[in-house]
Design an enzyme around this catalytic site. Structure first.
Site, PDB file in Angstrom:
ATOM      1  N   ASN A 217      -0.539  -3.663  31.901  1.00  0.00           N
ATOM      2  CA  ASN A 217      -0.111  -4.312  30.750  1.00  0.00           C
ATOM      3  C   ASN A 217      -0.606  -3.737  29.367  1.00  0.00           C
ATOM      4  OD1 ASN A 217      -0.161  -7.318  29.462  1.00  0.00           O
ATOM      5  ND2 ASN A 217      -2.201  -6.901  28.826  1.00  0.00           N
TER       6      ASN A 217
ATOM      7  N   GLU B 225       0.438 -12.311  26.291  1.00  0.00           N
ATOM      8  CA  GLU B 225      -0.628 -12.476  25.004  1.00  0.00           C
ATOM      9  C   GLU B 225      -0.001 -12.825  23.886  1.00  0.00           C
ATOM     10  OE1 GLU B 225      -3.534  -9.068  24.693  1.00  0.00           O
ATOM     11  OE2 GLU B 225      -3.474  -8.657  27.047  1.00  0.00           O
TER      12      GLU B 225
ATOM     13  N   ASP C 238       1.271 -14.146  20.410  1.00  0.00           N
ATOM     14  CA  ASP C 238       0.832 -14.926  19.319  1.00  0.00           C
ATOM     15  C   ASP C 238       1.845 -14.505  18.173  1.00  0.00           C
ATOM     16  OD1 ASP C 238      -0.457 -12.527  18.416  1.00  0.00           O
ATOM     17  OD2 ASP C 238      -2.468 -13.512  19.254  1.00  0.00           O
TER      18      ASP C 238
ATOM     19  N   HIS D 159       1.949  -9.404  20.791  1.00  0.00           N
ATOM     20  CA  HIS D 159       1.308  -9.830  19.707  1.00  0.00           C
ATOM     21  C   HIS D 159       2.275  -9.431  18.304  1.00  0.00           C
ATOM     22  CE1 HIS D 159      -2.628 -10.564  21.577  1.00  0.00           C
ATOM     23  NE2 HIS D 159      -2.611  -9.507  22.156  1.00  0.00           N
TER      24      HIS D 159
ATOM     25  N   GLU E  27      -3.260  -1.240  28.712  1.00  0.00           N
ATOM     26  CA  GLU E  27      -2.907  -0.147  27.527  1.00  0.00           C
ATOM     27  C   GLU E  27      -3.169   1.252  27.690  1.00  0.00           C
ATOM     28  OE1 GLU E  27      -5.436  -2.046  24.210  1.00  0.00           O
ATOM     29  OE2 GLU E  27      -4.406  -3.807  24.522  1.00  0.00           O
TER      30      GLU E  27
END
Length: 442
Positions: A195, A259, A261, A231, A154
């Site tokens: 990432n 990641e 979801d 996300h 990030e």
């Protein structure tokens, strides 16, 4: 169609969103489907939970694991010079015992750092040494055992500018190249990633990441891939996802969905679960379509182990399994995107009964049950033989056209687990006779 002459009304059980539990699914586990396509299907895990059903599913369904928190700096070195590798070691050992890759997460980040680091007063030289030493120690500990590392996590703001962090403020943009170089020295075989989140589609943030990777490649800095966290929110998969994956691949790096979801406003219902399944399918399809997309990792595979409800109050149900480890439509959408044939409704039946009857009316009841299968949404229908009419229904939405009746689940009872059942009822009118034809189940 199977015909059983039991003296009951004609019942047709349909499943627009039917699912079967993993133990009874027609398809092999997700990891086998992914292996056949040369892709990773991974999950983030919590080490202490790797027992029982959680451990069984984590081992059987996925070919890669990511420690959710166990490898972050605050976890492994909570006090300067004092280390705790217990959970990280546990996850790596579990993965090796189950023939799985491990993705290291994460080495350099602005969050979940130990307080001694964030509260310290450091010169640039000291920060540089801390960075190098931490990476050498952690990556070196697992040298040859991990497939990839999220080295820098990030680094960007939403507008594509660099995030103001301990590392950026102390070392400038060069901290990213420094971290990658240190990681390559510590384990030459591991794939090294940057990432970030909200970089799934083409936008200012992903373009900043693209430009960074291009620059690093031109400078000869070791960079093997980019991680798109993903996300996401139900119904909001970026339309440019595959295009974005492809443009990074065209730079000569791998891409991983790291990641994934897909959260929704609670409570969940069949409509939201159907959209979520479509979204999971779209993300997986986009990765499958690009040769250099390494694969997809879900950020926890069960809703009972998801970070979403505590971070986004009122939202959740973001993973492929519900809190009771039953696979949701999303699970089967992933399987289909990886080449599976889809869910099976075998083992699910519907039984009609007349529970009471009087001069002009009667009460009917239908029980939908599963043994060796499961449903996440159901639809039952039958044809009356003597002009009967449904006048009122409960625990289902029923409509009638001529003699044909169609009933679908309410928002709260669409799921029928293996070994479980749901019942709905209705009042009806009749005149003269209330005959019952043979049952057919499909």
């Amino acid at each position: 169609m199977r015909s059983l002459r039991t003296g009951l009304p004609l019942l047709l059980l349909g499943a627009l969103l039917a699912t079967a539990p993993a133990a009874h699914a027609a398809d092999p586990p997700l990891r086998d489907l992914a292996d056949a396509k040369g892709k990773v299907i991974g999950t983030a895990v919590t080490g202490s939970k790797l027992t029982g059903t959680y451990g069984d599913l984590a081992g059987a369904q996925f070919n890669a694991l990511t420690p959710g928190n166990a490898m972050k700096w605050g976890s492994v070195e909570p006090t300067r010079g004092s280390y705790d590798w217990a959970e990280a070691d546990q996850i790596v050992n579990f993965a090796e015992a189950h023939g799985q890759q491990v993705r290291g997460h994460t080495l350099v980040w602005h969050s979940q750092n130990p307080s001694w680091l964030t509260n310290g007063t450091w010169t640039s030289a000291q920060l540089s040494t801390l960075l190098n030493d931490h990476i050498a120690l952690e990556v070196g500990r697992y040298k040859g055992r991990l497939a990839a590392w999220d080295v820098v996590n990030e680094p960007f703001n939403e507008d594509g500018t660099y995030r103001q962090t301990l590392w950026y403020n102390g070392l400038g943009t060069g901290y990213i190249a420094q971290a990658l170089t240190a990681a390559r020295a510590a384990d030459p075989a591991a794939k090294l990633y940057i990432n970030d989140y909200n970089v799934e589609g083409v936008n200012a943030k992903s373009t900043a990441l693209y430009n960074l990777v291009k620059s690093l490649k031109e400078q000869g800095v070791p960079i093997d891939g980019v991680g798109l966290q993903a996300h996401l929110i139900v119904g909001q998969v970026p339309s440019t996802l595959q295009q974005n994956i492809q443009r990074f691949a065209d730079l000569g790096v791998d891409v991983a969905i790291t990641e994934l979801d897909i959260r929704m406003a609670l409570p969940s219902d069949s409509t939201k679960l159907a959209q979520q399944a479509a979204d999971y399918r779209a993300v997986t399809n986009a990765c499958v379509a690009v040769a250099r997309c390494a694969g997809v990792t879900v950020w926890g595979f069960t809703d009972s182990d998801s970070w979403i409800p505590s971070t986004f109050p009122g939202q959740g149900a973001a993973t492929p399994y519900d809190e009771n480890y039953a696979p949701k439509p999303a699970y089967y959408a992933i399987a289909q995107a990886l080449g599976g044939s889809g869910p099976s409704t075998d083992g699910c039946t519907a039984k009609y009964a007349v529970t009471s009857q009087w001069n002009t009316g009667f009460t009917g009841q239908v029980t939908v049950s599963c043994a060796g299968g499961s449903l996440s949404s159901w639809k039952a229908g039958w044809t009356f033989g003597a002009g009967q009419r449904v006048t009122q229904a409960w625990n289902a939405t029923c409509t009638q056209s001529g003699a044909a009746v169609s009933c679908s689940n309410a928002s709260y009872n669409g799921t029928v687990p293996d070994g479980g059942s749901v019942t709905f009822g209705f009042n009806g009118s009749w005149s003269g006779s209330n005959p019952v034809p043979a049952v057919e189940l499909g």
